[in-house]
Design a protein around this motif. Structure first.
Motif, PDB file in Angstrom:
ATOM      1  N   LYS A   1      -3.662   2.627  -3.675  1.00  0.00           N
ATOM      2  CA  LYS A   1      -4.305   3.238  -2.510  1.00  0.00           C
ATOM      3  C   LYS A   1      -5.254   2.292  -1.801  1.00  0.00           C
ATOM      4  O   LYS A   1      -5.818   2.639  -0.774  1.00  0.00           O
ATOM      5  CB  LYS A   1      -5.072   4.482  -2.951  1.00  0.00           C
ATOM      6  N   ASP A   2      -5.466   1.097  -2.374  1.00  0.00           N
ATOM      7  CA  ASP A   2      -6.381   0.123  -1.785  1.00  0.00           C
ATOM      8  C   ASP A   2      -5.652  -1.193  -1.572  1.00  0.00           C
ATOM      9  O   ASP A   2      -4.819  -1.583  -2.392  1.00  0.00           O
ATOM     10  CB  ASP A   2      -7.576  -0.138  -2.713  1.00  0.00           C
TER      11      ASP A   2
ATOM     12  N   LEU B   1       0.840  -1.186   0.000  1.00  0.00           N
ATOM     13  CA  LEU B   1       0.000   0.000   0.000  1.00  0.00           C
ATOM     14  C   LEU B   1       0.883   1.247   0.000  1.00  0.00           C
ATOM     15  O   LEU B   1       1.829   1.341   0.769  1.00  0.00           O
ATOM     16  CB  LEU B   1      -0.891  -0.029   1.245  1.00  0.00           C
ATOM     17  N   GLY B   2       0.602   2.190  -0.884  1.00  0.00           N
ATOM     18  CA  GLY B   2       1.376   3.422  -0.971  1.00  0.00           C
ATOM     19  C   GLY B   2       2.455   3.391  -2.040  1.00  0.00           C
ATOM     20  O   GLY B   2       2.997   4.432  -2.390  1.00  0.00           O
TER      21      GLY B   2
ATOM     22  N   ASP C   1      -0.746   4.652  -8.641  1.00  0.00           N
ATOM     23  CA  ASP C   1      -0.486   4.791  -7.210  1.00  0.00           C
ATOM     24  C   ASP C   1      -1.479   3.909  -6.455  1.00  0.00           C
ATOM     25  O   ASP C   1      -2.693   4.101  -6.548  1.00  0.00           O
ATOM     26  CB  ASP C   1      -0.625   6.245  -6.762  1.00  0.00           C
TER      27      ASP C   1
END
Length: 185
Positions: free
Chosen positions: A143-144, A82-83, A141
């Motif tokens: 994000k989930d 994540l990220g 990107d």
């Protein structure tokens, strides 16, 4: 018991989808006996020298170096957290000796909660000549958390007028990075 035969559909266009990431050095130490220890000393000495000083390692054939797993490269076993940014290389090539028409390339990331279009080529490429390529590097990107699907879809028309659809799917799982929780009492 009859097993139905799967028909493999031939396509005029070749679609390649590859995940990109920076290679990283292996973290496990290599210690496999005296021969390997000698190799480690030679490598260390060479890495500490000027890179342009010698084209090959003394007393060590370059083929031995290529067999060593010193660098991890992206593959199925690599995780994404994540990220991070998920990078992918998409290449579309006309593999036949005739031009194809109305080529549309669409790339999207599909999760359980949303769809995000990374590339949608509009208007369609009217003519794609033989051996012509479309190469793109796309970023997403993350994000989930959970399962993600990268869906690449190509639609095109053959010179005979037949419409074709080509689809590739690449799945990747997004994990939670290291989480530090303070313990208050």
């Amino acid at each position: 018991m009859d097993v139905p035969h799967l028909q493999v559909q031939e396509h005029a266009l070749g679609l390649t989808v590859t995940r990109l990431s920076k290679p990283n050095l292996m973290t496990t130490p290599i210690s496999m006996g005296e021969q390997w220890d000698h190799l480690g000393r030679v490598l260390e000495a060479e890495f500490n020298k000027d890179a342009t000083a010698t084209p090959t390692l003394p007393g060590l054939p370059i083929s031995s170096m290529l067999e060593l797993p010193l660098i991890n490269t992206p593959g199925k076993g690599n995780q994404i957290f994540l990220g991070e940014t998920y990078r992918v290389y998409v290449s579309l090539c006309n593999d036949i000796h005739e031009p194809v028409n109305d080529v549309v390339l669409k790339v999207e990331v599909v999760t359980s909660s949303h769809n995000r279009v990374l590339l949608h080529q509009t208007p369609p490429l009217s003519i794609m000549s033989p051996n012509e390529r479309i190469d793109r590097i796309l970023n997403h990107d993350v994000k989930d958390m959970g399962e993600h699907n990268l869906v690449c879809t190509v639609s095109y028309t053959l010179p005979s007028g037949e419409e074709k659809l080509l689809r590739r799917l690449q799945q990747f799982n997004v994990s939670k990075p290291l989480e530090v929780r303070p313990d208050f009492q």
